[in-house]
Each structure stands twice: as C-alpha cells, then as structure tokens.
Design an enzyme around this catalytic site. Structure first.
Site, mmCIF file in Angstrom:
data_model
loop_
_atom_site.group_PDB
_atom_site.id
_atom_site.type_symbol
_atom_site.label_atom_id
_atom_site.label_comp_id
_atom_site.label_asym_id
_atom_site.label_seq_id
_atom_site.Cartn_x
_atom_site.Cartn_y
_atom_site.Cartn_z
ATOM 1 C CB SER A 193 1.125 5.097 6.151
ATOM 2 O OG SER A 193 2.306 4.598 5.551
ATOM 3 C CE LYS A 234 1.484 4.596 1.482
ATOM 4 N NZ LYS A 234 1.253 4.770 2.926
#
Length: 341
Positions: free
Chosen positions: A235, A280
């Site tokens: 990611s 996040k």
C-alpha cells in the site's frame, strides 16, 4: 477493612484476567491506526534534489487478536476486527502470510522505481533472478522440501528467464518425473529433487505445489535506496513513486506541504485500492498532513476515496482529500498546486 479487602481482591482478579487474556489467541486479526511517516529519511536517490515539504506513507497496525485486544477493538472507533480467512489465504500459515507481505512490499518498491524513473525519462536495466516461493501447497511434493521465501533459479542445472518458462517446463513433465531445483534459502545455495505430481483439484495439470512470482532486480542510475525495515504489504507503493520522482527532478512538487496518501502502484502507473483507508486517514491527521491522496477506483461508490471523505468528516479534519487513479494525475495536481505561504 472488608471494603479494602474486596477492592484489592477484585483489582487483583481484574489484573489477572488482563494478563491471561493477553495470552489467549483468537481466530481474528485486529487493525488500528498506525503512523504517517516522512519518506525523505526512508528513500534516498543518489544526489537527489531536496524538498521543502514532505511526502508521507501511512500505515495501519495489524496483529493477531487476543481476548483483550478483541474487546478493546469492539469498543473503539477506527479499530477493525477481521476473521483469519479475511486476512490470510485459505490454509495459509502465519509464516507464509508474513513472507507474502514482505514480497508485496518488495514488489511495490520495484513498481515505484519503474514508474518514477520512466516519468523522469531515465533508463532502467532488469536482472532476472529466478522465482520467489510465496507459499507451499499441502500434500504436494514441495510441501516438505521448499519453504516460503526460497528463491529458485535453476531446474536440472539450467537457469530459466521467467516464471512463465518455469511453469511451462514443469507442466510439460509426466506425473512421477523427478526434477532437481536449485534455490537460495537465507543466502545459502541448496538443491532438492522433487517428483512432479497432478494437482489434487485438477488431475489434468501437474506441478510441484508452490505459489510463485518473478524475482527480478532493477538497476538504475542514479541509484535509489528504500529502507522499509519490517513494513510489509503493497500500500505504500504510490507514495514511494512520488518521493522518488520528486528527488529525481529539480522542481519540488511538495511546494512546502505535508502530503500523505496511500495506494498500490503498478508498473504502468495505475493507483490501486488498499485496506484500512479509514485508519490511515486518522493516522495522517494526527501527523499533521495537509493533503491526502486516496485511490479513486474510477469513481466506484465504495471506493477508498469515498470512505476517506466520510472519515475525514467524522474526525473533523482540515486535511484535503484528493481522489487519484494514476501517478500522472497526482503529478498534474501537484504541478498546479500553489506554493505554501
């Protein structure tokens, strides 16, 4: 006296429960917001250009659940509980999962380098090193001979040039044929002889029972080093590509801003979906990010971008959420961004 006794008793009992609960593993994973970390100390392009702002990768903290962490996650915002099969593949061991995550990180680095150097019009040389074992299938010939993380580079003493060539050679063998595989394990060269057998779920195909991917090395000039330590998964690839490219060119694309984001990156520059976007966003906000790039997934209703927008509103952040589908889109956005005053 009795009240003190009961208070101490229940305190000791609660403490004992917490200790015991922390050692009892459950068939779940728990994820929570991780960190937003500046990429400049992590990525170094030889003689690269400086930047006034920063690009940041964002992470989540993922771990096996125990009773304590499960209860805490169930009562907490932005902590998620996942069953094992939602995180690990069917019959995938913890070791295989960790190997897969580290390889995905390595692949994301390579894709980020390819995208950035191609955009900067700098040549790339490729060195093929064999195939990388991601997992080993139970009840197949490789089960007790190969391990996740092994790098196979020879069949019957001959090197091959791609995973397709490896698979083609093995698939043409008759059931019962023995082949010798030469591989590296923890830096040591080893060999093993394996008998090719039909797959349990498809008797028309034969193999040795491994999941594999190409293992290749890129050679670029100027050289680039990416230090990720024990961070796994794909990611961070997109943000890697931005930081590498920014160090390759004279123009500073950060314009003085703290820019976070997430997303996979493919060699052709496409930005892909990731897990844990909500966590996040929380991590980036806590770190003081002013802009956040989120995978747009071509405008899908359940895209990372839409989930990021919702979370940003929930936590009342001032961080600007920007939808991104490709590396080039991000570069175009940054080129149009007005320098921070």
């Amino acid at each position: 006296m009795n009240k003190r006794f009961y208070f101490r008793f229940f305190f000791i009992l609660a403490a004992l429960f917490m200790v015991i609960a922390s050692f009892i593993s459950l068939p779940y994973y728990v994820s929570k917001p991780g960190m937003a970390k500046e990429l400049k100390p992590i990525i170094e392009v030889e003689n690269g250009f400086d930047e006034q702002g920063s690009f940041m990768l964002t992470t989540i903290r993922m771990g096996k659940a125990n009773i304590y962490s499960y209860l805490l996650a169930s009562l907490s915002d932005y902590q998620e509980i996942y069953p094992l099969d939602a995180v690990r593949g069917e019959e995938e061991t913890e070791e295989e999962y960790n190997v897969r995550q580290m390889h995905l990180m390595a692949s994301s680095k390579q894709s980020a380098i390819e995208v950035a150097y191609k955009k900067a019009e700098i040549p790339i040389e490729y060195e093929y090193k064999g195939v990388y074992v991601l997992n080993v299938v139970d009840n197949m010939p490789a089960a007790d001979k190969l391990q996740p993380g092994d790098r196979i580079f020879k069949i019957n003493g001959h090197e091959f040039t791609s995973s397709e060539e490896f698979i083609e050679f093995v698939s043409k063998q008759k059931a019962g044929t023995e082949i010798t595989l030469t591989y590296l394990r923890r830096g040591e060269e080893e060999s093993t002889t394996i008998q090719v057998q039909p797959f349990p779920d498809d008797a028309t195909r034969v193999g040795v029972g491994i999941g594999l991917v190409d293992d290749k090395e890129l050679h670029v000039n100027p050289n680039v080093v990416i230090k990720t330590d024990d961070i796994g998964g794909p990611s961070a690839g997109f943000m890697f590509s931005l930081e590498i490219y920014n160090q390759l060119i004279e123009e500073d694309l950060t314009k003085g801003y703290a820019i976070a984001g997430t997303g996979t990156i493919s060699a052709d520059g496409k930005v892909g979906r990731i897990g844990g976007i909500e966590q996040k966003i929380v991590a980036a906000d806590k770190a003081g990010a002013e802009i956040f790039f989120a995978p747009n997934e071509q405008g899908a209703k359940d895209s990372n971008y839409n989930a990021a927008i919702k979370t940003a509103k929930d936590i009342n952040t001032k961080m600007k959420i920007v939808p991104i589908d490709t590396f080039d889109e991000a570069i175009d956005y940054l080129k149009e961004l007005q320098p921070k005053k």
